[in-house]
Design a protein around this motif. Sequence first.
Motif, mmCIF file in Angstrom:
data_model
loop_
_atom_site.group_PDB
_atom_site.id
_atom_site.type_symbol
_atom_site.label_atom_id
_atom_site.label_comp_id
_atom_site.label_asym_id
_atom_site.label_seq_id
_atom_site.Cartn_x
_atom_site.Cartn_y
_atom_site.Cartn_z
ATOM 1 N N UNK A 25 18.007 19.146 -86.349
ATOM 2 C CA UNK A 25 16.802 18.915 -85.554
ATOM 3 C C UNK A 25 15.806 18.065 -86.327
ATOM 4 N N UNK A 26 15.635 18.360 -87.621
ATOM 5 C CA UNK A 26 14.676 17.609 -88.441
ATOM 6 C C UNK A 26 15.100 16.137 -88.537
ATOM 7 N N UNK A 27 16.392 15.926 -88.835
ATOM 8 C CA UNK A 27 16.875 14.550 -88.982
ATOM 9 C C UNK A 27 16.767 13.814 -87.656
ATOM 10 N N UNK A 29 14.688 14.379 -85.064
ATOM 11 C CA UNK A 29 13.331 14.076 -84.599
ATOM 12 C C UNK A 29 12.556 13.196 -85.588
ATOM 13 N N UNK A 30 12.801 13.356 -86.874
ATOM 14 C CA UNK A 30 11.970 12.660 -87.851
ATOM 15 C C UNK A 30 12.571 11.362 -88.367
ATOM 16 N N UNK A 31 13.887 11.200 -88.183
ATOM 17 C CA UNK A 31 14.565 10.030 -88.775
ATOM 18 C C UNK A 31 13.905 8.712 -88.416
ATOM 19 N N UNK A 33 10.899 8.170 -87.314
ATOM 20 C CA UNK A 33 9.531 8.082 -87.835
ATOM 21 C C UNK A 33 9.540 7.706 -89.312
#
Lengths: 465, 100
Positions: A25-27, A29-31, A33
């Motif tokens: 989820x982190x990768x 959503x944040x990738x 950005x």
Amino acid sequence: MWTFEPGLMRKWWPGLVPLAVIWVAAAWTQGGAVERDLRERTAATLKEAVLDKTRIEVAGRDLTLAAEAFSEEGRRSAVAMAGLVPGVRLVTDRTRLVPRAEPFTWSAQREVARLILRGSVPLPATRSRLAEAARGVAGGVEIADEMAFGRGAPPRFDAAAVLLIEQLGRLKEGQVQLAGTQVSLAGMARELGGREAIAAALGGLPEGFTVAENAVRAPPYIFQANKDPVAATLTLSGVVPDNASHAALIAAARRKFFNEKIVDNLKASIGAPANFAAAAAAALGELSRLSTGSLVMSDRTVKLSGDALYPVAAEQIRGGLGPQLPQGWQAGADISVKPPAGNVDPAICQQLFGELLGKGRILFESGRAAIERDSVGLLDNLVEVALRCPQATLVIAGHTDADGDDQANMALSERRAKAVADYLAKAGIAADHLKPVGYGRSRPVASNDSEDGKALNRRIEFTVE
Amino acid sequence: MTYIVTFHWGWMLGALLLGLAMGWVAVVQRGEGLSVAAFRRLAALVAVALVAALARLVPGQFGYWLDLAMMLLIVYLAGCSAGSALRGALIARHHANKAV
């Protein structure tokens, strides 16, 4: 007291499953950005570096930097700067040096609605400086920057190019060019004297630059004179080289045009062809012989047109203008003959002679019997009158002032009278109708005590018999 | 590393809390958990991944994922340790009180 048992760690594994979910989820959503953020901050950092065609690609936290640098040192420092951006992990170096321009050529061209900069330019700062200089001279027209970066500019390229752009401002259309250190210019100057101003400005080129070709043309240098017998005016217009030659030209016109009021619309401007004053004086002399006429001098071409007072004068003017002009000048004379006026009786002739000689004086070279060229206009008018009374005999009397030896004065007055008679004879007056006589100082019309009086006494008189 | 922390602190906090909870539960959990062999294999895998991340062997997007995974794992393990320690300490005090 609790102590850590290594076996406990084996019981932590079930958390790895939700941890993997957190990771994905982190990768997910944040990738994007992260990549955006790194790209922006790298671009901001590299703004300080002098680069061209900079392209930053980010994959994860790794950068690929593609750019053209202007020096090896600048190239290395740009790569190092990118590597130091916080968060950047690896930098793939795709930078290279700006290609070398050989030969290094640059040009600026002025068209009607555009000013185009072309060729190679060494640095962005130079590019903006040249664009700025171009805006300064463009006068509102569009500026097209088609320059490409290239290494290998000669030293002091900026100063030379800016100076050349400034010269472009003096051109209506044309081109300035630098090939290495060789300068060439072509085109049409905006104003008279523009060519000379450009030539002078090129003296300020930086050291090492030389002018290979200066083919700047100037608009024609035009001087015009119109003789209008009805209004009795001589209108001068166009340009003369300077105030001194202006005054000299007006003075010459006054001597040659005894009957006309001079309307002076002349302006001073540099850019005159060589020997302009001599050519103008000669051409004005021929114009003074015309009844009505106009003179146009454009650069080194003299065009005289109008009506001569009698046929012989027309021939003399047609053949005489060219040889009087300085070397390198071209003459064109389109001369017709004024229709002859009807014959009149001798009394009227006498009156007409009196009127003419009251307005102007036949001038001779000092102490000699040669008629000054300034007097040909007056003489032609006298001839015209003489032709109207072919039956009459003209007594042409020469007089002197009281200065000098009596005998010499007598001889001089006679020779002067004869010179006038010769002029009339050449013009077609029958020689046996001409009677030149010299009276020396014997018949003064004014006191010989003053210079003014003496001047009045030195004269030629016409008497009709 | 600080960049990853500042950019993903929310997710890392999640991993920490997950670790705390797992550690808390693990102390009183019955059973043996992962077999020793499997645990060793897993530990070896993590070690290899960690070396690859530190040596920056994996390029591009995968490298970023690996870094992120390692950071989350470290935080998770730290959470587990803290959770287990807290629970262990609490139980130990309870037993001590009972003994009195």
